[in-house]
Design a protein around this motif. Structure first.
Motif, PDB file in Angstrom:
ATOM      1  N   ALA A 162       0.833  -1.209   0.000  1.00  0.00           N
ATOM      2  CA  ALA A 162       0.000   0.000   0.000  1.00  0.00           C
ATOM      3  C   ALA A 162       0.867   1.259   0.000  1.00  0.00           C
ATOM      4  O   ALA A 162       0.598   2.212  -0.745  1.00  0.00           O
ATOM      5  N   ILE A 163       1.917   1.271   0.804  1.00  0.00           N
ATOM      6  CA  ILE A 163       2.817   2.429   0.845  1.00  0.00           C
ATOM      7  C   ILE A 163       3.509   2.603  -0.505  1.00  0.00           C
ATOM      8  O   ILE A 163       3.673   3.730  -0.996  1.00  0.00           O
ATOM      9  N   GLY A 164       3.905   1.498  -1.131  1.00  0.00           N
ATOM     10  CA  GLY A 164       4.518   1.568  -2.457  1.00  0.00           C
ATOM     11  C   GLY A 164       3.591   2.170  -3.487  1.00  0.00           C
ATOM     12  O   GLY A 164       4.001   3.001  -4.312  1.00  0.00           O
ATOM     13  N   VAL A 165       2.318   1.773  -3.450  1.00  0.00           N
ATOM     14  CA  VAL A 165       1.334   2.336  -4.385  1.00  0.00           C
ATOM     15  C   VAL A 165       1.187   3.836  -4.162  1.00  0.00           C
ATOM     16  O   VAL A 165       1.198   4.625  -5.112  1.00  0.00           O
ATOM     17  N   ILE A 166       1.038   4.236  -2.899  1.00  0.00           N
ATOM     18  CA  ILE A 166       0.869   5.658  -2.586  1.00  0.00           C
ATOM     19  C   ILE A 166       2.089   6.459  -3.049  1.00  0.00           C
ATOM     20  O   ILE A 166       1.950   7.518  -3.692  1.00  0.00           O
ATOM     21  N   ALA A 167       3.287   5.967  -2.755  1.00  0.00           N
ATOM     22  CA  ALA A 167       4.508   6.678  -3.151  1.00  0.00           C
ATOM     23  C   ALA A 167       4.594   6.802  -4.675  1.00  0.00           C
ATOM     24  O   ALA A 167       4.927   7.872  -5.208  1.00  0.00           O
ATOM     25  N   LEU A 184      -2.105  14.540  -1.214  1.00  0.00           N
ATOM     26  CA  LEU A 184      -2.035  13.729   0.003  1.00  0.00           C
ATOM     27  C   LEU A 184      -2.913  14.327   1.101  1.00  0.00           C
ATOM     28  O   LEU A 184      -3.615  13.597   1.818  1.00  0.00           O
ATOM     29  N   ASP A 185      -2.905  15.673   1.233  1.00  0.00           N
ATOM     30  CA  ASP A 185      -3.762  16.339   2.217  1.00  0.00           C
ATOM     31  C   ASP A 185      -5.232  16.083   1.913  1.00  0.00           C
ATOM     32  O   ASP A 185      -6.030  15.774   2.804  1.00  0.00           O
ATOM     33  N   LEU A 186      -5.618  16.221   0.629  1.00  0.00           N
ATOM     34  CA  LEU A 186      -7.013  15.989   0.251  1.00  0.00           C
ATOM     35  C   LEU A 186      -7.423  14.534   0.494  1.00  0.00           C
ATOM     36  O   LEU A 186      -8.536  14.258   0.944  1.00  0.00           O
ATOM     37  N   ALA A 187      -6.519  13.622   0.173  1.00  0.00           N
ATOM     38  CA  ALA A 187      -6.812  12.202   0.399  1.00  0.00           C
ATOM     39  C   ALA A 187      -7.020  11.926   1.886  1.00  0.00           C
ATOM     40  O   ALA A 187      -7.922  11.173   2.274  1.00  0.00           O
ATOM     41  N   GLN A 188      -6.184  12.553   2.736  1.00  0.00           N
ATOM     42  CA  GLN A 188      -6.324  12.366   4.182  1.00  0.00           C
ATOM     43  C   GLN A 188      -7.649  12.924   4.679  1.00  0.00           C
ATOM     44  O   GLN A 188      -8.345  12.295   5.481  1.00  0.00           O
ATOM     45  N   VAL A 189      -8.034  14.109   4.193  1.00  0.00           N
ATOM     46  CA  VAL A 189      -9.311  14.713   4.588  1.00  0.00           C
ATOM     47  C   VAL A 189     -10.472  13.804   4.162  1.00  0.00           C
ATOM     48  O   VAL A 189     -11.398  13.549   4.936  1.00  0.00           O
ATOM     49  N   ARG A 190     -10.415  13.298   2.921  1.00  0.00           N
ATOM     50  CA  ARG A 190     -11.481  12.427   2.425  1.00  0.00           C
ATOM     51  C   ARG A 190     -11.548  11.141   3.250  1.00  0.00           C
ATOM     52  O   ARG A 190     -12.626  10.690   3.628  1.00  0.00           O
ATOM     53  N   PHE A 191     -10.382  10.553   3.540  1.00  0.00           N
ATOM     54  CA  PHE A 191     -10.343   9.322   4.340  1.00  0.00           C
ATOM     55  C   PHE A 191     -10.979   9.550   5.708  1.00  0.00           C
ATOM     56  O   PHE A 191     -11.797   8.754   6.180  1.00  0.00           O
ATOM     57  N   GLU A 192     -10.598  10.649   6.372  1.00  0.00           N
ATOM     58  CA  GLU A 192     -11.135  10.913   7.709  1.00  0.00           C
ATOM     59  C   GLU A 192     -12.632  11.179   7.669  1.00  0.00           C
ATOM     60  O   GLU A 192     -13.374  10.728   8.573  1.00  0.00           O
ATOM     61  N   ALA A 193     -13.109  11.863   6.619  1.00  0.00           N
ATOM     62  CA  ALA A 193     -14.545  12.123   6.500  1.00  0.00           C
ATOM     63  C   ALA A 193     -15.314  10.815   6.287  1.00  0.00           C
ATOM     64  O   ALA A 193     -16.362  10.586   6.893  1.00  0.00           O
ATOM     65  N   GLU A 194     -14.800   9.954   5.406  1.00  0.00           N
ATOM     66  CA  GLU A 194     -15.476   8.679   5.128  1.00  0.00           C
ATOM     67  C   GLU A 194     -15.423   7.754   6.336  1.00  0.00           C
ATOM     68  O   GLU A 194     -16.393   7.057   6.650  1.00  0.00           O
ATOM     69  N   ALA A 195     -14.283   7.753   7.042  1.00  0.00           N
ATOM     70  CA  ALA A 195     -14.164   6.919   8.238  1.00  0.00           C
ATOM     71  C   ALA A 195     -15.112   7.408   9.321  1.00  0.00           C
ATOM     72  O   ALA A 195     -15.744   6.613  10.025  1.00  0.00           O
ATOM     73  N   GLY A 196     -15.242   8.745   9.460  1.00  0.00           N
ATOM     74  CA  GLY A 196     -16.166   9.311  10.452  1.00  0.00           C
ATOM     75  C   GLY A 196     -17.607   8.982  10.119  1.00  0.00           C
ATOM     76  O   GLY A 196     -18.405   8.672  10.996  1.00  0.00           O
ATOM     77  N   ALA A 197     -17.955   9.025   8.827  1.00  0.00           N
ATOM     78  CA  ALA A 197     -19.331   8.725   8.408  1.00  0.00           C
ATOM     79  C   ALA A 197     -19.650   7.255   8.639  1.00  0.00           C
ATOM     80  O   ALA A 197     -20.769   6.891   8.965  1.00  0.00           O
ATOM     81  N   ALA A 198     -18.652   6.380   8.448  1.00  0.00           N
ATOM     82  CA  ALA A 198     -18.878   4.939   8.606  1.00  0.00           C
ATOM     83  C   ALA A 198     -18.917   4.540  10.072  1.00  0.00           C
ATOM     84  O   ALA A 198     -19.549   3.563  10.434  1.00  0.00           O
ATOM     85  N   GLY A 199     -18.210   5.311  10.917  1.00  0.00           N
ATOM     86  CA  GLY A 199     -18.053   4.918  12.306  1.00  0.00           C
ATOM     87  C   GLY A 199     -19.140   5.379  13.208  1.00  0.00           C
ATOM     88  O   GLY A 199     -19.350   4.885  14.246  1.00  0.00           O
TER      89      GLY A 199
END
Length: 199
Positions: A162-167, A184-199
């Motif tokens: 996964a880290i190799g793909v991201i890099a 990377l910042d936008l991806a992190q924001v999207r990840f946190e928003a989706e994780a918050g919505a799922a959790g």
């Protein structure tokens, strides 16, 4: 993969099943694949373009045979004991855990699934994001990641891929005049928003 020749058909299964730690399923998988392809040859035509896909789907090995004829849907026949033909799908039904046909606009996919003995991944089973990531990482890495990830080594392998793909994606963005830090910042924001919505 396009098909030609039964030996190539059988050998096409050996490598992935061995790589995935499923050598015990090779004979059953070869039987199922042979019968599904024979069904296309018998009922659709000898020179029909046919494609095969083999993948891990949760705790199952999935074999798919696609052809361009949506009008001829396979179904098991009750062949008399003296008849040499007509038992293919009955064999598939007996060997596989489940099987089916998925018609679409330009053809159909006949598929079957064999139980691997792997544990079903507990988190977000069937989540399209997980399924896309699994497919990408399997293609990207040297081994499939849908196998059980109970050991530290298998989890570390998945994380490294996964880290190799991201890099590499960040390198690609940079080479195409993108801003890797911003992405990377936008991806992190999207990840946190989706994780918050799922959790």
């Amino acid at each position: 993969m396009p098909l030609s020749g039964s030996n190539r058909l059988h050998s096409a299964l050996d490598a992935p099943l061995t790589l995935w730690g499923l050598p015990a399923l090779i004979d059953a998988a070869q039987l199922c694949l042979t019968e599904l392809v024979t069904n296309v040859i018998t009922h659709v035509g000898v020179k029909t373009p046919t494609w095969v896909a083999v993948s891990l789907k949760g705790a199952h090995l999935r074999i798919e045979v696609r052809d361009p004829d949506a009008s001829t849907l396979p179904k098991p026949l009750r062949a008399p004991p003296t008849e040499e033909n007509g038992r293919g799908l009955s064999l598939v039904a007996a060997v596989a855990d489940r099987w089916g046909v998925s018609p679409y606009d330009h053809g159909k996919t006949t598929w079957c699934e064999l139980t691997t003995g792997f544990a079903e991944p507990a988190a977000r089973v069937g989540d399209p994001r997980d399924m896309r990531a699994e497919a990408l990482l399997t293609l990207y890495g040297s081994r499939p990641l849908t196998a059980p990830r109970t050991s530290r080594l298998s989890r570390a392998t998945a994380e490294e891929a996964a880290i190799g793909v991201i890099a590499d994606l960040l390198h690609w963005l940079s080479a195409h005049d993108g801003d890797p830090d911003y992405a990377l910042d936008l991806a992190q924001v999207r990840f946190e928003a989706e994780a918050g919505a799922a959790g």
